[in-house]
Design a protein around this motif. Structure first.
Motif, PDB file in Angstrom:
ATOM      1  N   GLU A  32       0.821  -1.213   0.000  1.00 34.98           N
ATOM      2  CA  GLU A  32       0.000   0.000   0.000  1.00 34.98           C
ATOM      3  C   GLU A  32       0.853   1.261   0.000  1.00 34.98           C
ATOM      4  OE1 GLU A  32      -2.539  -0.591   3.400  1.00 34.98           O
ATOM      5  OE2 GLU A  32      -4.112  -1.487   2.160  1.00 34.98           O
ATOM      6  N   SER A  33       1.972   1.223   0.690  1.00 30.75           N
ATOM      7  CA  SER A  33       2.858   2.374   0.748  1.00 30.75           C
ATOM      8  C   SER A  33       3.410   2.694  -0.641  1.00 30.75           C
ATOM      9  CB  SER A  33       3.998   2.094   1.724  1.00 30.75           C
ATOM     10  OG  SER A  33       4.861   3.187   1.806  1.00 30.75           O
ATOM     11  N   LEU A  34       3.881   1.678  -1.344  1.00 33.78           N
ATOM     12  CA  LEU A  34       4.400   1.885  -2.695  1.00 33.78           C
ATOM     13  C   LEU A  34       3.282   2.306  -3.641  1.00 33.78           C
ATOM     14  CD1 LEU A  34       6.629   1.877  -4.785  1.00 33.78           C
ATOM     15  CD2 LEU A  34       6.316  -0.604  -5.008  1.00 33.78           C
ATOM     16  N   GLU A  35       2.140   1.673  -3.530  1.00 40.63           N
ATOM     17  CA  GLU A  35       1.013   2.030  -4.391  1.00 40.63           C
ATOM     18  C   GLU A  35       0.592   3.487  -4.179  1.00 40.63           C
ATOM     19  OE1 GLU A  35      -2.886  -0.214  -5.983  1.00 40.63           O
ATOM     20  OE2 GLU A  35      -2.741  -0.077  -3.805  1.00 40.63           O
ATOM     21  N   SER A  36       0.605   3.950  -2.943  1.00 36.05           N
ATOM     22  CA  SER A  36       0.256   5.345  -2.648  1.00 36.05           C
ATOM     23  C   SER A  36       1.229   6.309  -3.319  1.00 36.05           C
ATOM     24  CB  SER A  36       0.265   5.599  -1.142  1.00 36.05           C
ATOM     25  OG  SER A  36      -0.771   4.898  -0.523  1.00 36.05           O
ATOM     26  N   GLU A  37       2.498   5.947  -3.326  1.00 42.28           N
ATOM     27  CA  GLU A  37       3.500   6.797  -3.966  1.00 42.28           C
ATOM     28  C   GLU A  37       3.289   6.834  -5.485  1.00 42.28           C
ATOM     29  OE1 GLU A  37       6.298   8.727  -2.123  1.00 42.28           O
ATOM     30  OE2 GLU A  37       4.280   8.512  -1.318  1.00 42.28           O
ATOM     31  N   ILE A  38       2.960   5.700  -6.063  1.00 41.07           N
ATOM     32  CA  ILE A  38       2.701   5.644  -7.510  1.00 41.07           C
ATOM     33  C   ILE A  38       1.509   6.524  -7.856  1.00 41.07           C
ATOM     34  CG2 ILE A  38       1.935   4.155  -9.406  1.00 41.07           C
ATOM     35  CD1 ILE A  38       3.628   1.904  -8.081  1.00 41.07           C
ATOM     36  N   VAL A  39       0.459   6.441  -7.066  1.00 38.40           N
ATOM     37  CA  VAL A  39      -0.759   7.204  -7.332  1.00 38.40           C
ATOM     38  C   VAL A  39      -0.512   8.704  -7.239  1.00 38.40           C
ATOM     39  CG1 VAL A  39      -3.051   7.728  -6.397  1.00 38.40           C
ATOM     40  CG2 VAL A  39      -2.342   5.354  -6.698  1.00 38.40           C
ATOM     41  N   ARG A  40       0.305   9.140  -6.292  1.00 39.90           N
ATOM     42  CA  ARG A  40       0.509  10.578  -6.114  1.00 39.90           C
ATOM     43  C   ARG A  40       1.592  11.166  -7.030  1.00 39.90           C
ATOM     44  NH1 ARG A  40       4.196  13.149  -2.874  1.00 39.90           N
ATOM     45  NH2 ARG A  40       5.819  11.842  -1.988  1.00 39.90           N
ATOM     46  N   ALA A  41       2.323  10.308  -7.733  1.00 37.63           N
ATOM     47  CA  ALA A  41       3.422  10.777  -8.570  1.00 37.63           C
ATOM     48  C   ALA A  41       2.949  11.423  -9.864  1.00 37.63           C
ATOM     49  CB  ALA A  41       4.339   9.605  -8.917  1.00 37.63           C
ATOM     50  N   LYS A  42       3.723  12.382 -10.327  1.00 37.73           N
ATOM     51  CA  LYS A  42       3.561  12.914 -11.680  1.00 37.73           C
ATOM     52  C   LYS A  42       4.310  11.931 -12.573  1.00 37.73           C
ATOM     53  CE  LYS A  42       4.750  16.710 -14.722  1.00 37.73           C
ATOM     54  NZ  LYS A  42       5.515  17.961 -14.876  1.00 37.73           N
ATOM     55  N   VAL A  43       3.631  11.359 -13.552  1.00 42.37           N
ATOM     56  CA  VAL A  43       4.237  10.351 -14.420  1.00 42.37           C
ATOM     57  C   VAL A  43       4.667  11.010 -15.725  1.00 42.37           C
ATOM     58  CG1 VAL A  43       3.882   8.149 -15.590  1.00 42.37           C
ATOM     59  CG2 VAL A  43       2.826   8.549 -13.351  1.00 42.37           C
ATOM     60  N   VAL A  44       5.920  10.765 -16.110  1.00 42.51           N
ATOM     61  CA  VAL A  44       6.483  11.366 -17.317  1.00 42.51           C
ATOM     62  C   VAL A  44       7.113  10.281 -18.192  1.00 42.51           C
ATOM     63  CG1 VAL A  44       6.948  13.579 -16.171  1.00 42.51           C
ATOM     64  CG2 VAL A  44       8.746  11.851 -16.277  1.00 42.51           C
ATOM     65  N   ASP A  45       7.313  10.611 -19.444  1.00 40.32           N
ATOM     66  CA  ASP A  45       8.014   9.732 -20.366  1.00 40.32           C
ATOM     67  C   ASP A  45       9.465   9.593 -19.882  1.00 40.32           C
ATOM     68  OD1 ASP A  45       9.766   9.552 -23.083  1.00 40.32           O
ATOM     69  OD2 ASP A  45       7.833   8.514 -23.268  1.00 40.32           O
ATOM     70  N   PRO A  46      10.054   8.412 -19.971  1.00 37.72           N
ATOM     71  CA  PRO A  46      11.431   8.237 -19.489  1.00 37.72           C
ATOM     72  C   PRO A  46      12.436   9.204 -20.125  1.00 37.72           C
ATOM     73  CG  PRO A  46      10.451   6.115 -19.990  1.00 37.72           C
ATOM     74  CD  PRO A  46       9.475   7.159 -20.443  1.00 37.72           C
ATOM     75  N   ALA A  47      12.237   9.553 -21.363  1.00 46.02           N
ATOM     76  CA  ALA A  47      13.167  10.470 -22.035  1.00 46.02           C
ATOM     77  C   ALA A  47      13.030  11.907 -21.527  1.00 46.02           C
ATOM     78  CB  ALA A  47      12.940  10.426 -23.544  1.00 46.02           C
ATOM     79  N   ARG A  48      11.968  12.187 -20.782  1.00 50.52           N
ATOM     80  CA  ARG A  48      11.713  13.554 -20.314  1.00 50.52           C
ATOM     81  C   ARG A  48      11.919  13.739 -18.809  1.00 50.52           C
ATOM     82  NH1 ARG A  48       9.366  16.969 -23.874  1.00 50.52           N
ATOM     83  NH2 ARG A  48       8.530  18.172 -22.139  1.00 50.52           N
TER      84      ARG A  48
END
Length: 135
Positions: A32-48
């Protein structure tokens, strides 16, 4: 605990971590701790992704502000953990570091509920900054 700082994750890291979350039988609080971090993260393309962001397989120098100890560790997936110089993304420190920028601090709790405060001092290696998108 203070407000959590903003974090950034790459699309590839999120996809790979989603597979890890569904394949592991780890304690629920860890997942749940890791999942919470994934949910709150700004997701970007790896090249960016900026080169000052901790991504998976990054080698990070950070300080535990409570003990003033500095560490240099590689943030890895659970199957690569257990070797000297590595920290699993499922460990509290690993989860806390993921997505952090150099110079930022985060208040976190260990699995024993002990508060820690980590500050990212430097990224010695980031796969994306080196064009290593396959890691």
């Amino acid at each position: 605990m203070s407000k959590l700082p903003p974090i950034v994750m790459t699309r590839l890291d999120v996809q790979r971590l989603d597979r890890v979350l569904y394949a592991l039988e780890a304690p629920l609080i860890v997942l749940e701790s890791l999942e919470s971090e994934i949910v709150r993260a700004k997701v970007v393309d790896p090249a960016r992704v900026a080169p000052d962001v901790v991504t998976m397989n990054s080698v990070v120098r950070f300080r535990d502000e409570v003990t003033q100890r500095e560490f240099i560790l590689k943030l890895v997936y659970p199957d690569a953990a257990g070797h000297t110089g590595t920290i699993s993304v499922l460990a509290p420190v690993g989860t806390a570091l993921l997505g952090m920028k150099v110079g930022r601090s985060i208040d976190w709790k260990t699995t024993s509920d002990k508060p820690i405060r980590l500050t990212v001092l430097e990224i010695l290696y980031q796969p994306e900054a080196n064009g290593d998108f396959h890691l």
